[in-house]
Design an enzyme around this catalytic site. Sequence first.
Site, PDB file in Angstrom:
ATOM      1  N   ASP A   5       0.774  -1.261  -0.097  1.00 43.75           N
ATOM      2  CA  ASP A   5       0.146   0.006  -0.112  1.00 43.75           C
ATOM      3  C   ASP A   5       0.932   1.271   0.090  1.00 43.75           C
ATOM      4  OD1 ASP A   5      -2.305   1.811   0.563  1.00 43.75           O
ATOM      5  OD2 ASP A   5      -3.252  -0.158   0.810  1.00 43.75           O
ATOM      6  N   HIS A  49      -2.537   3.256  -4.528  1.00 45.58           N
ATOM      7  CA  HIS A  49      -2.196   3.133  -3.592  1.00 45.58           C
ATOM      8  C   HIS A  49      -0.506   2.801  -3.950  1.00 45.58           C
ATOM      9  CE1 HIS A  49      -5.722   2.929  -0.787  1.00 45.58           C
ATOM     10  NE2 HIS A  49      -6.412   2.471  -1.881  1.00 45.58           N
ATOM     11  N   GLU A  75      -9.909   2.426  -5.001  1.00 52.30           N
ATOM     12  CA  GLU A  75      -9.665   3.740  -4.732  1.00 52.30           C
ATOM     13  C   GLU A  75      -8.644   4.551  -5.427  1.00 52.30           C
ATOM     14  OE1 GLU A  75     -10.628   3.854   0.213  1.00 52.30           O
ATOM     15  OE2 GLU A  75      -8.697   3.127  -0.309  1.00 52.30           O
TER      16      GLU A  75
HETATM   17  C1  ACM Z   1     -10.733  -0.792   0.668  1.00 49.21           C
HETATM   18  O1  ACM Z   1     -10.996  -0.749   1.716  1.00 49.21           O
HETATM   19  N1  ACM Z   1     -10.174   0.191   0.133  1.00 49.21           N
HETATM   20  C2  ACM Z   1     -10.667  -2.078  -0.209  1.00 49.21           C
END
Ligand code: ACM
Length: 532
Positions: free
Chosen positions: A159, A231, A295
Amino acid sequence: MIPRPRLLRHLSGSYELTSGAIVSGPAELAGAVLAALPGLDLRPGDAGAIDLRLDPDLGPEAYQLVVGSRGVEITAGGRAGAFYAGQTLHQLLPDGSYRFSPGASWSVPGVRVEDGPRYSWRGLHVDVARHFFPKREILRLIDLMAVHKLNRLHLHLVDDQGWRVESRAYPLLHEVASHRPRTASNYYHEPESYDDLPHGGYYTLDDLAEMAAYARAREVVIVPEIDVPGHASAILAAYPSLGPTGEPFEVLDRWGISPAILSPLPPTVEFLTTIFDELIGALGETPYFHIGGDEVVLDHWAASPEIDAYRESLGMSSMGPLHAWFLRRLADVLAERGSRAVVWDEAFVSGELRHDTVVMPWRGMEVGRRAAAAGHDVVATPVFPLYFDYAEAASPDEPMAIGDTITVADVAAFVPAPDGWPDEERSRIIGAQAQLWTERIPDARTLDYRTWPRACALAEVTWSGSSGADFTERLEAHLGRLDALGVEYRPSDGPRPWQRRRPHRPGVIPVAAVMERLDHSTHDAESTRPSV
Ligand code: ACM
């Protein structure tokens, strides 16, 4: 017993199971029972205390177990069934059998059990990127999952805040991207503060191979996740040329959604192909490989003339479908290696995926249902009630959590595939999984607290299909096993004094409000989100 077996009848009589007792039957099944009862020093042999038979008609994870005065008889549909019969047999023994107790002898009550799982995916997800959990903690978690018949461990290996696995081809990933100099310690809307403590760590490929083998012996499949294209701060801190602009990034020291994104151009696909080969090479057979897709902030794609020209050359009108196209390319690469891609639900919303891609609807089961209706297999992962980083109570006595409230009862009441859905959609829900995001879970003791006993309820829902009326009573009894196993679970009346840690801020992020916002965002693939 947790999870509740499909059928359990008490019979008269009992059997005394002694240390060193003999297990007889097909070697693979006997090995599974030995693995399920490691403390009993059982030995394979002819005609023993535990006699095993194979009946493939039962299904690979199903079993029948009869305990009578002359011994234990197990009929298993496969190795997994024999392993789960062993776990059920273990739960028939006193709590002390979960402790190291050499030479002990245990009385097993007479029973007849017929059992098998409702869902094939009974998962836990651990974010080892925001905070790293060393190999020993993962092995211990696999042991605890096995006790509960949970069978998928999803490791979120990268991440913005860290990359967590060795790469021999791209060594800057583990050398540069695996650590950060400090970590944000403030809560939302509070002034920024940092702990000024370096944090980091990564698994070597040998560690990964060991974890996969350890998991496999306990009927747990490791599902690795390389979350792309968003990410991406940590990856771009190591290799900025994989980004749309080539500009430098740093491993993030704070939380939130970052604009860092990998370029979708062919060099990124080549890079990820090499990473997939390294990871699958270490893990061995990898039936599922998670590629993220959540995201994404597409601004840097839109600002790149090269990426814009690429999009146009593919005949796409916007960046959303290019996101889906990129993940489809990666899913094809994985398919050539025998792995099915798994994605978060934004990937499904943004365009057409490979038909065999598994979708995880974290933003709610409405989008999960849409994915099922479109023919995707779906693993239920909604924030409510399956994000275990939310506090169990809206109280400052709780350790600081991402928000509140998700209780054991909320998890126990969850229905992954509601009766009211059409059969075609229900049959696509292959299971459910709890998420342990670790922004607010800095260490293994807190991980225990957030995981248990909510994961006991998850086990009951995914194995038994729903929690039984007597679930609360059975859970109370089950806590004795967790005590013997040394699990620092959350007591039902709240934390012990030393489990409080930094006080939670109740009511700042209520889960109901989060769910409402997320459900709204699933109707708009490119909705803008707050970024770092
Ligand atoms: C997530 O909570 N972004 C999968």
